[in-house]
Every structure is written in structure tokens, then in C-alpha cells.
Design an enzyme around this catalytic site. Structure first.
Site, PDB file in Angstrom:
ATOM      1  N   ALA A   1     -34.452 153.465  -6.145  1.00  0.00           N
ATOM      2  CA  ALA A   1     -34.446 153.054  -7.546  1.00  0.00           C
ATOM      3  C   ALA A   1     -34.648 154.276  -8.426  1.00  0.00           C
ATOM      4  O   ALA A   1     -35.306 155.240  -8.023  1.00  0.00           O
ATOM      5  CB  ALA A   1     -35.549 152.023  -7.810  1.00  0.00           C
ATOM      6  N   ASP A   2     -34.062 154.222  -9.604  1.00  0.00           N
ATOM      7  CA  ASP A   2     -34.277 155.283 -10.583  1.00  0.00           C
ATOM      8  C   ASP A   2     -34.298 154.648 -11.968  1.00  0.00           C
ATOM      9  O   ASP A   2     -33.391 153.913 -12.325  1.00  0.00           O
ATOM     10  CB  ASP A   2     -33.188 156.352 -10.519  1.00  0.00           C
ATOM     11  CG  ASP A   2     -33.590 157.576 -11.321  1.00  0.00           C
ATOM     12  OD1 ASP A   2     -34.373 158.383 -10.798  1.00  0.00           O
ATOM     13  OD2 ASP A   2     -33.162 157.703 -12.491  1.00  0.00           O
TER      14      ASP A   2
END
Length: 193
Positions: free
Chosen positions: A69-70
């Protein structure tokens, strides 16, 4: 139970997954977070999430499920990253002051040793209250802004900065649970709840 790997060193993401007894193995992706300026913010967030998941996925070979995830904060068409220092945190928070911005989290889920790779994103609108310089400085003194995109954490003292949100709260924290649950269920037969 599936073995879940979180390709992130974010304590917030780990805490979210642990709350639902997923107890992921944490493996930080050692990637250089490059942002391409000819891509949309959504493409940037998804590309970084995919790079993280792929980097970690290459360390496993038993069909583990790797989640990358970012989270990025976008004001207009500017991506606001993590502050370099307190002065930068003040600059970022001043930009967000009394304005609406987007928090976008790219998600990538890969099953090791297979061709199953999912990439998606969630976007939430956040509006900051009107803050005085003194309020911004007091918030920076908590040290909370220093490791967060957009220089604030809605799950901590930063909640005071926010007037309203439109969309997924857990996305602003760093991991959109509703979207993640949907993707894990649909493509990996894993239910968060």
C-alpha cells in the site's frame, strides 16, 4: 489460514490488520519511491503500492498473499509527501490549511509464485479547518507529522485539524479496509471480518 505478508513498515497498517486477527508478517520493501510527473496521482499511488508488493513478493514462494500500500496526499495536482523536517511540515500544513485535499491509497495484492496480481486505489476528500500559525506549530511540536504523507495523522492529534471527510476514514489512516476486504474476498477468498 492464509499467510499474509504486509509489504510496509507502517505501524498504522500493521495495527489495522492485527485488529482483524490477520497478524501479517511485516517485511519492509526496500524501494526508491520515485514519482513520475506524467502520471495521475492515482497511478502514482498504485505504481508505488505495486512496486512494494512485488519487491516483497520476490522473497516468498509458497503462495503467500502479499499486500502493498502507498498513501499520498494531493492538493490540486500537487503530491504532498512526508515532511523532510519541521520547517517542511509547517509549509505542507500551511498549504492544506482551510482547504480540501484528496488522500489516495494505492493497494496491490499479489499471491507469491502465481500470476495473481491485483492493483486498485481508494480516494477520500479531507477538508482542513482554518488553523492559526500557532495551532500548526503546536501540532508540529507533537512530532506526529514527521512520518506521514501530508504531515498529519487523522488517527492522532491531527484529528483536530480536520473539519470533515468525505469517504473512507481508514483510507486516510493509510489502509482502506472496505476496499481491501472486497479485493481479498473477491480474488483471494480471504475475509477480513
Amino acid at each position: 489460514m492464509e499467510k499474509i505478508i504486509l509489504a510496509s513498515s507502517s505501524p498504522r497498517r500493521k495495527e489495522i490488520l492485527n485488529r482483524f486477527n490477520l497478524n501479517p508478517l511485516i517485511v519492509e520493501a526496500k524501494i526508491e519511491e520515485k514519482k513520475s510527473y506524467n502520471e495521475s496521482p492515482e497511478q502514482v499511488a498504485m505504481a508505488l503500492a505495486f512496486e512494494k508488493a512485488l519487491w516483497v513478493c520476490n522473497k516468498f514462494n509458497n503462495e503467500e498473499v502479499v499486500i502493498g500500500a502507498d498513501t499520498i496526499v494531493v492538493l490540486g495536482n500537487r503530491i504532498l509527501g512526508k515532511p523532510k523536517d519541521e520547517e517542511d511540515a509547517f509549509r505542507i500544513l500551511s498549504l492544506l490549511n482551510n482547504k480540501e485535499h484528496s488522500v489516495i491509497t494505492g493497494i496491490s495484492i499479489i499471491r507469491a509464485n502465481t500470476n495473481i496480481k491485483i492493483i486498485d486505489y481508494e480516494s477520500t476528500l479531507v477538508r482542513f479547518r482554518h488553523l492559526s500559525e500557532e495551532q500548526i506549530k503546536r501540532y508540529i511540536n507533537t512530532k506526529e507529522p514527521m512520518d506521514k504523507a501530508g504531515a498529519y495523522g487523522i488517527q492522532g492529534y491531527g484529528e483536530v485539524l480536520v473539519e470533515k471527510i468525505d469517504g473512507c476514514y481508514s483510507n486516510v489512516v493509510g489502509l482502506p479496509l472496505g476496499r481491501l476486504d472486497y479485493l481479498l474476498n473477491k480474488f483471494f477468498n480471504i475475509k477480513i471480518l
